[in-house]
Design an enzyme around this catalytic site. Structure first.
Site, PDB file in Angstrom:
ATOM      1  N   ASP A 173      -2.361   4.538 -18.452  1.00  0.00           N
ATOM      2  CA  ASP A 173      -1.454   4.622 -19.614  1.00  0.00           C
ATOM      3  C   ASP A 173      -1.728   3.447 -20.530  1.00  0.00           C
ATOM      4  OD1 ASP A 173       1.708   6.020 -18.323  1.00  0.00           O
ATOM      5  OD2 ASP A 173      -0.256   6.899 -18.756  1.00  0.00           O
TER       6      ASP A 173
ATOM      7  N   ASP B 171       9.531  18.269 -21.312  1.00  0.00           N
ATOM      8  CA  ASP B 171       9.038  18.110 -22.694  1.00  0.00           C
ATOM      9  C   ASP B 171       8.767  19.491 -23.278  1.00  0.00           C
ATOM     10  OD1 ASP B 171       8.988  15.345 -22.307  1.00  0.00           O
ATOM     11  OD2 ASP B 171       6.887  15.341 -21.702  1.00  0.00           O
TER      12      ASP B 171
ATOM     13  N   ASP C 263       6.035   0.014 -25.332  1.00  0.00           N
ATOM     14  CA  ASP C 263       5.166   1.183 -25.534  1.00  0.00           C
ATOM     15  C   ASP C 263       4.589   1.211 -26.954  1.00  0.00           C
ATOM     16  OD1 ASP C 263       7.155   3.466 -23.466  1.00  0.00           O
ATOM     17  OD2 ASP C 263       5.640   1.975 -22.940  1.00  0.00           O
TER      18      ASP C 263
ATOM     19  N   GLU D 226       2.593   5.605 -10.764  1.00  0.00           N
ATOM     20  CA  GLU D 226       2.708   4.651 -11.885  1.00  0.00           C
ATOM     21  C   GLU D 226       3.731   3.569 -11.575  1.00  0.00           C
ATOM     22  OE1 GLU D 226       3.215   6.403 -15.693  1.00  0.00           O
ATOM     23  OE2 GLU D 226       3.828   4.528 -16.642  1.00  0.00           O
TER      24      GLU D 226
ATOM     25  N   MET E 272      -3.209  16.195 -17.633  1.00  0.00           N
ATOM     26  CA  MET E 272      -2.205  15.589 -16.753  1.00  0.00           C
ATOM     27  C   MET E 272      -0.849  16.231 -16.979  1.00  0.00           C
ATOM     28  SD  MET E 272       0.478  13.183 -16.941  1.00  0.00           S
ATOM     29  CE  MET E 272       0.270  11.749 -17.961  1.00  0.00           C
TER      30      MET E 272
ATOM     31  N   HIS F 110       5.694  16.100 -19.473  1.00  0.00           N
ATOM     32  CA  HIS F 110       6.682  16.246 -18.415  1.00  0.00           C
ATOM     33  C   HIS F 110       7.137  17.705 -18.486  1.00  0.00           C
ATOM     34  CE1 HIS F 110       7.197  11.989 -19.691  1.00  0.00           C
ATOM     35  NE2 HIS F 110       7.515  11.757 -18.455  1.00  0.00           N
TER      36      HIS F 110
ATOM     37  N   ASP G 273       0.215   6.230 -23.618  1.00  0.00           N
ATOM     38  CA  ASP G 273       1.640   6.438 -23.345  1.00  0.00           C
ATOM     39  C   ASP G 273       2.392   5.457 -24.242  1.00  0.00           C
ATOM     40  OD1 ASP G 273       3.880   6.141 -20.494  1.00  0.00           O
ATOM     41  OD2 ASP G 273       4.087   7.079 -22.448  1.00  0.00           O
TER      42      ASP G 273
ATOM     43  N   GLU H  92      -0.034   1.079 -16.279  1.00  0.00           N
ATOM     44  CA  GLU H  92       0.279   1.047 -17.724  1.00  0.00           C
ATOM     45  C   GLU H  92       0.262  -0.394 -18.221  1.00  0.00           C
ATOM     46  OE1 GLU H  92       3.532   3.438 -19.438  1.00  0.00           O
ATOM     47  OE2 GLU H  92       4.116   1.635 -20.517  1.00  0.00           O
TER      48      GLU H  92
ATOM     49  N   ASP I 152      10.277  -2.579 -22.213  1.00  0.00           N
ATOM     50  CA  ASP I 152       9.064  -1.768 -22.308  1.00  0.00           C
ATOM     51  C   ASP I 152       8.911  -1.225 -23.730  1.00  0.00           C
ATOM     52  OD1 ASP I 152       7.994   1.224 -20.479  1.00  0.00           O
ATOM     53  OD2 ASP I 152       6.927  -0.138 -21.818  1.00  0.00           O
TER      54      ASP I 152
HETATM   55  C1  DIG Z   1       6.668   5.807 -18.473  1.00  0.00           C
HETATM   56  O1  DIG Z   1       5.703   4.831 -18.684  1.00  0.00           O
HETATM   57  C2  DIG Z   1       6.100   7.013 -17.801  1.00  0.00           C
HETATM   58  C3  DIG Z   1       6.575   8.259 -18.452  1.00  0.00           C
HETATM   59  O2  DIG Z   1       6.241   8.164 -19.809  1.00  0.00           O
HETATM   60  C4  DIG Z   1       5.739   9.286 -17.794  1.00  0.00           C
HETATM   61  O3  DIG Z   1       6.417   9.776 -16.683  1.00  0.00           O
HETATM   62  C5  DIG Z   1       4.510   8.576 -17.350  1.00  0.00           C
HETATM   63  C6  DIG Z   1       3.322   9.314 -17.858  1.00  0.00           C
HETATM   64  O4  DIG Z   1       2.183   8.566 -17.884  1.00  0.00           O
HETATM   65  N1  DIG Z   1       4.659   7.191 -17.850  1.00  0.00           N
HETATM   66 MN    MN Z   2       6.051   2.177 -20.686  1.00  0.00          MN
HETATM   67 MN    MN Z   3       3.615   5.314 -18.616  1.00  0.00          MN
END
Ligand code: DIG
Ligand code: MN
Ligand code: MN
Length: 391
Positions: free
Chosen positions: A246, A58, A258, A182, A89, A55, A292, A218, A256
């Site tokens: 993702d 970041d 992750d 996304e 990306m 991002h 991600d 994702e 979420d």
């Molecule tokens: C959340 O799943 C989002 C953020 O982490 C980011 O903007 C994007 C990147 O793949 N996924």
């Molecule tokens: Mn997520």
């Molecule tokens: Mn993501």
């Protein structure tokens, strides 16, 4: 030689925010020290990653001066070049700063929407400067709790206006960027607009430049909604719209998480890798395999790199398992009838002749219903491949 060790050809990538996640959550402070982006690049290269994503914030702190921004980006560019990795990306953080508390592109205040557009144009310039070819849009704040606050049709229109505007910006600037939208059903907003792959695929058809826009699904986001991620990804691939992905893991019915790829629903992870890698012989996905995800809050920095290595290793193990499964003679026999069903020309296009032939077929529903399909055997064999006791 570890046959599951990551190579550049695997195209594994991580966001700066993933391995750099300090372990903060809604109920606890950070447990790990912040990591410098240039250090992250060096460490990702050491463990075999191919790419690093970001991002805007970041790397460049929110509100940094132009000279500070240029210095930071210059140092990062040098670190990426020295590491031999790429930046496939980039994306914009349109969710952390309070200004986005009511959304970014869909906010009711047009000044907030303008600020979001300006921030995204700057992030696109940054992504292009670093060599990115995919720009992700995750609308984390594009949603509502008090649904009377806006007509959802206004949210759709505002989001469309923003994506159309930014497609024109990219074309005008000559940036080599494709957009990947996304979806996520909720969190941090009570409900998020465009919650699934299907919502996004339709939305793309309403844009001025639909060819520039695909999806970035994702694992966790579809799993949170109780959906089959591999089926959703397959539909995106069939539409030619899987521009990025993702990868992570998630327990159903939770926030979420992750989690490390493959650490929860192994069957779904196996089916996803089988789909992406095309081990059935169907077209495969050729984009970045982006994780991600982040390490457990319990981990120190060593645990973070265990997490990252685990994501890549599990992906490669599942890839080898899927190749073996689809090479298995019994599996091929169980699946061989499918081709004749799927490519039967009678069923694929209407003609009076085809309609007449279909009407003339000897179709005995009672006999058809008695046919055993062998799926128990097929799924048991798949489980045995996943468990490593076959092939
Ligand atoms: C959340 O799943 C989002 C953020 O982490 C980011 O903007 C994007 C990147 O793949 N996924
Ligand atoms: Mn997520
Ligand atoms: Mn993501």
């Amino acid at each position: 030689m570890d046959s599951f060790a990551p190579t550049k050809e695997d195209k594994f990538s991580f966001g700066l925010w993933t391995v750099g996640n300090p372990g903060r959550d809604p109920f606890g402070d950070a447990v790990r020290e912040p990591m410098d982006p240039c250090y992250i690049v060096q460490k990702l290269a050491e463990i075999g990653a191919w790419g690093v994503n970001l991002h805007d914030n970041d790397l460049v702190p929110f509100g940094a001066s132009a000279s500070e921004r240029d210095r930071i980006v210059g140092d990062f560019r040098k670190a990426v070049d020295a590491s031999g990795m790429v930046v496939p990306m980039a994306t914009t953080n349109l969710f952390t700063h309070p200004v986005f508390k009511d959304g970014a592109f869909t906010a009711n205040d047009p000044k907030v929407r303008a600020f979001a557009l300006r921030k995204t144009m700057d992030a696109m310039d940054l992504g292009t400067e670093l060599g990115a070819s995919t720009f992700v849009f995750w609308g984390g704040r594009e949603g509502a709790e008090a649904d009377a606050c806006r007509d959802p049709r206004d949210a759709v229109k505002r989001f469309r206006d923003a994506i159309n505007f930014l497609c024109e910006y990219v074309r005008d600037q000559g940036h080599n960027l494709r957009f990947a939208l996304e979806p996520k059903p909720n969190e941090p907003r009570g409900d998020i607009y465009f919650p699934t792959i299907g919502h996004m695929l339709h939305f793309i058809t309403t844009l001025d430049h639909p060819d520039m826009v695909g999806v970035n699904p994702e694992v966790a986001h579809d799993t949170m909604a109780g959906l089959s991620f591999s089926q959703g990804v397959a539909q995106a691939m069939e539409a030619g719209k899987l521009y990025h992905i993702d990868l992570n893991a998630q327990k159903i019915g939770r926030y979420d998480q992750d989690l490390r790829f493959g650490s929860e629903d192994l069957k779904q992870a196996f089916l996803l890798v089988r789909l992406l890698e095309g081990t059935t012989g169907r077209p495969c996905y050729d984009g970045p395999r982006h994780f991600d995800a982040h390490a457990y809050r319990t981990e120190d920095e060593a645990g973070v790199w265990d997490f990252a290595a685990g994501c890549m290793r599990t992906y490669n193990i599942l890839c080898e398992r899927a190749k073996a499964f689809d090479a298995d003679g019994e599996v091929q026999d169980l699946l061989k009838d499918q081709e004749s069903w799927e490519i039967d020309p009678l069923l694929q296009s209407y003609s009076r002749d085809n309609a007449s032939k279909i009407r003339g077929l000897d179709l005995d529903p009672a006999a058809l219903s008695r046919r055993g399909l062998g799926y128990e055997r097929l799924d048991q064999i798949m489980i045995e491949y996943i468990l490593g006791v076959r092939g």
